[in-house]
Design an enzyme around this catalytic site. Structure first.
Site, short mmCIF file in Angstrom:
data_model
loop_
_atom_site.label_atom_id
_atom_site.label_comp_id
_atom_site.label_asym_id
_atom_site.label_seq_id
_atom_site.Cartn_x
_atom_site.Cartn_y
_atom_site.Cartn_z
CD1 TRP A 102 -2.12 -2.15 1.98
CD2 TRP A 102 -2.88 -1.40 0.02
NE1 TRP A 102 -3.09 -3.01 1.55
CE2 TRP A 102 -3.57 -2.58 0.35
CE3 TRP A 102 -3.19 -0.75 -1.17
CZ2 TRP A 102 -4.56 -3.13 -0.46
CZ3 TRP A 102 -4.17 -1.30 -2.00
CH2 TRP A 102 -4.84 -2.47 -1.64
CG ASP A 169 -3.10 4.30 4.09
OD1 ASP A 169 -4.15 4.15 4.75
OD2 ASP A 169 -2.76 3.53 3.17
CE LYS A 193 -8.17 -3.37 4.03
NZ LYS A 193 -7.28 -2.40 3.45
C1 LIG Z 1 -6.69 -1.88 2.16
C2 LIG Z 1 -5.72 -0.79 2.26
C3 LIG Z 1 -5.65 0.23 1.30
C4 LIG Z 1 -6.54 0.24 0.08
O1 LIG Z 1 -7.81 0.59 0.45
P1 LIG Z 1 -9.01 0.71 -0.61
O2 LIG Z 1 -10.09 1.23 0.26
O3 LIG Z 1 -9.25 -0.67 -1.13
O4 LIG Z 1 -8.59 1.64 -1.67
C5 LIG Z 1 -4.74 1.24 1.49
N1 LIG Z 1 -3.93 1.27 2.55
C6 LIG Z 1 -3.96 0.31 3.50
C7 LIG Z 1 -3.03 0.40 4.66
C8 LIG Z 1 -4.85 -0.75 3.38
O5 LIG Z 1 -4.89 -1.69 4.31
#
Ligand SMILES: *Cc1c(COP(=O)(O)O)cnc(C)c1O
Length: 357
Positions: A102, A169, A193
């Protein structure tokens, strides 16, 4: 129905009572005899949901004055670009820490906007550790990092030290532990998540830091657009926001982030202690970098794979197969996963070892 121990890496497990209330709102929301899915997002009833969701984020994370909370679309994958567009003047420099798939994707997207300096990376060891002791160029506009690396199973235990603004993020560990929002200019996180279902992304942004790039930002990617319209510039994803609100209410009712952090620590300790103790298993990541959310581990003897897979399946465990890029197993222990579910997995691991006695 027998209970499933749901270790899904995302979309994540949600509390049963949240799912129950969410399902009721599909048929009859707020006793309106209308579904939440068929009323205007400008109606009083939905505006209240949006305002509740935003204020629960503020309350649970103790968001200071001067920050705005938004519920947008596009996932964290669009967040990668939104972060760069809103904080990086075209062609200028930003610092990124590359700790996984990511993080690497966030770099790729930001490169559309500016000059991205990878100040640290753990790619040399398949992203199995969190790098420390790196420099940050003085002329970088911000430092970007990924607090929890969902795929390989590593987590920053502290916010990196930085003289420049920090963007994070936080998709896979937001609301799992206490954070200090004032350390950041921007936090963004896909809901699915640890906050709710897929379909919305939360942004927590320091308002005074916006509007300084001179970039010609497309309206939908401009955080100021959404702030001006109270997160309702266009039709918001009403259902994911509603379910996220229910989940945050659940968290608050039970004792908030302090409460869940203790439980998350207990769950992680229980599983990692067994991974280290059990002669048949080993962890994938450096001990100091282990994620409390996603624990990755392998069988030392691959010949036991089928037997182990049968055993955990029989125990009603779901979703612990590792990501295809890592292999082995990944147990995602998001907020709604109870300690008892971790005990069930630990017992299966213990029994396998005894049977090989
Ligand atoms: C799953 C995830 C993403 C991607 O998220 P989407 O909502 O599918 O775009 C980005 N960063 C992290 C840390 C993730 O776990």
């Amino acid at each position: 129905m027998s209970k499933v121990h749901n270790y899904s890496a995302g979309p994540c497990i949600l509390p049963q009572e949240v799912l129950q209330k969410a399902s009721e709102a599909v048929v009859n929301f707020n006793d309106l005899n209308l579904s939440l899915l068929e009323i205007s997002h400008r109606s009083k009833d939905f505006v209240e949901v949006m305002e509740n969701a935003r204020s629960l984020v503020k309350e649970l994370l103790e968001v200071p004055e001067g920050y705005q909370v938004l519920f947008l679309q596009g996932g964290a994958s669009l967040g990668f670009l939104i972060a760069a567009y809103n904080f990086l003047p075209m062609g200028e420099k930003a610092a990124y820490i590359n700790t996984g798939t990511w993080a690497a994707n966030s770099i790729k997207e930001a490169q559309r906007v500016g000059d991205i300096v990878e100040v640290a990376s753990s790619k040399d060891k398949n992203y199995s550790y969190i790098p420390t002791g790196f420099g940050i160029p003085n002329d970088a506009k911000y430092l970007h990092f990924t607090s929890n690396n969902t795929i390989c199973g590593t987590q920053f235990k502290q916010t990196p030290i930085s003289r420049i603004p920090i963007i994070c993020d936080m998709s896979s560990d937001i609301f799992s532990k206490k954070i200090k929002v004032s350390d950041y200019d921007l936090i963004y996180a896909g809901a699915q998540k640890n906050m709710g279902p897929a379909g919305t992304t939360v942004y927590i942004v320091k308002e005074s830091a916006l509007g300084k790039t001179g970039n010609n930002i497309p309206a939908m990617l401009d955080l100021q657009t959404h702030i001006k319209k109270d997160s309702m510039f266009n039709t918001p994803p009403v259902y994911p926001i509603y379910v996220s609100m229910l989940n945050l209410q659940w968290l608050k009712k039970n004792g908030g982030v302090d409460w869940i952090e203790k439980i998350n620590n207990q769950k992680a300790d229980l599983l990692y202690n067994e991974i280290d103790r059990n002669s048949l298993f080993e962890g994938v990541t450096a001990v100091a970098s282990r994620s409390n959310m996603n624990a990755t581990f392998v069988l030392k003897d691959e010949n036991l794979t089928e037997e182990f897979n049968k055993a955990w399946t029989a125990a009603n465990i779901s979703g612990i197969k590792g990501h295809r890029s890592v292999g082995g197993y990944r147990a995602s222990m998001y907020n709604a996963l109870p300690l008892e579910s971790v005990q069930v997995l630990v017992d299966v691991m213990k029994e396998l070892e005894i049977s090989k006695g």
